[in-house]
Design an enzyme around this catalytic site. Sequence first.
Site, PDB file in Angstrom:
ATOM      1  N   GLU A   1       0.935  -1.234   0.038  1.00  0.00           N
ATOM      2  CA  GLU A   1       0.044   0.141   0.036  1.00  0.00           C
ATOM      3  C   GLU A   1       0.930   1.306   0.136  1.00  0.00           C
ATOM      4  O   GLU A   1       0.337   2.275  -0.194  1.00  0.00           O
ATOM      5  CB  GLU A   1      -0.952  -0.078   1.313  1.00  0.00           C
ATOM      6  CG  GLU A   1      -2.154  -1.076   1.222  1.00  0.00           C
ATOM      7  CD  GLU A   1      -2.814  -1.129   2.546  1.00  0.00           C
ATOM      8  OE1 GLU A   1      -2.426  -0.792   3.328  1.00  0.00           O
ATOM      9  OE2 GLU A   1      -4.026  -1.715   2.469  1.00  0.00           O
TER      10      GLU A   1
ATOM     11  N   GLU B   1       6.632 -22.031   8.154  1.00  0.00           N
ATOM     12  CA  GLU B   1       7.099 -21.025   9.155  1.00  0.00           C
ATOM     13  C   GLU B   1       8.284 -21.489  10.118  1.00  0.00           C
ATOM     14  O   GLU B   1       8.491 -20.940  11.158  1.00  0.00           O
ATOM     15  CB  GLU B   1       5.907 -20.476   9.816  1.00  0.00           C
ATOM     16  CG  GLU B   1       5.144 -21.410  10.705  1.00  0.00           C
ATOM     17  CD  GLU B   1       3.925 -20.997  11.344  1.00  0.00           C
ATOM     18  OE1 GLU B   1       3.049 -20.328  10.373  1.00  0.00           O
ATOM     19  OE2 GLU B   1       3.585 -21.197  12.552  1.00  0.00           O
TER      20      GLU B   1
END
Length: 304
Positions: free
Chosen positions: A87, A118
């Site tokens: 963004e 992960e």
Amino acid sequence: MKSPPDRSGVPTEGVHPRSVGLDALPTAELLALMSAEDERAARAVSAETERIAALVEDVVPRFRAGGRLIYVGAGTSGRLGVLDASECPPTFLVDPSRVIGIIAGGDAALRRSSESLEDDPQGAGAELERLGVGRLDTVIGLTAGGTTPYPLGAIDIAHSRGALTALVTCGSLPESLDADHVIRLETGPEVLAGSTRLKAGTATKLVLNMISTALMVRLGKVHDGLMVDVSATNDKLHDRAARIVVRLVGGSREDALALLDEAGGRVKTAVVMRSLLVSRGEAEALLEVSDGALRGALERGASC
């Protein structure tokens, strides 16, 4: 198969006392409970404002000198980092290479869970090596529970390469951590035990909003409450750019659109041109010597 680490003591894994009988609640009561818990997320972020500010103040000079802001996470935390990074270019006209989100499993993990990746503390190593992370960069590890090896390992790797490092977590703090900054958000157990896409995710996104927005404000990409470095890449943003110009220098919407064309689409350049009655080149020069800050360029130009 080896036994997984016992995470029963992690706050986000706890069972919320008010969630007993959750499935039997009327929908409106269920949502009211969730809304009340979301307010706790905002309070947890507010309590860490001073630590967030200290992190931003450390990031600013490094970013101004050419460093990058890099988020590293897995699952929801990783997606939030990628979201915040993506963004920044349209909102602040910052190059996509300057704010980066790294997620375990790569871009494919944005749509399809790859949580098994992960567990590798060296998982982000190759990407940090490819990016050439160094002393001007800031690497922020995101782990809601505070135990995810992927971002914790990334912090250690980044620290060893001389980067500024930070941890954002809603859970436990690891016994050994090479982070320069720690932001711990006490959001407590989720109404759905262990589902950190709820309060923990909300609180994490609020922190990322604060870090990236405050950084860009300090870099002169905001004037008052206006995104004066907006990249007018579509009709909505082009319209917003024109309205910002009208608000700051007056005139009609049509005049603002014409002025933006003359200024190469740059709001700050357009505002300096009209406010000081100078050419595009002169406006760009004033902005450059003012480190891109519109207020500084206007004050410098007015004093000449």
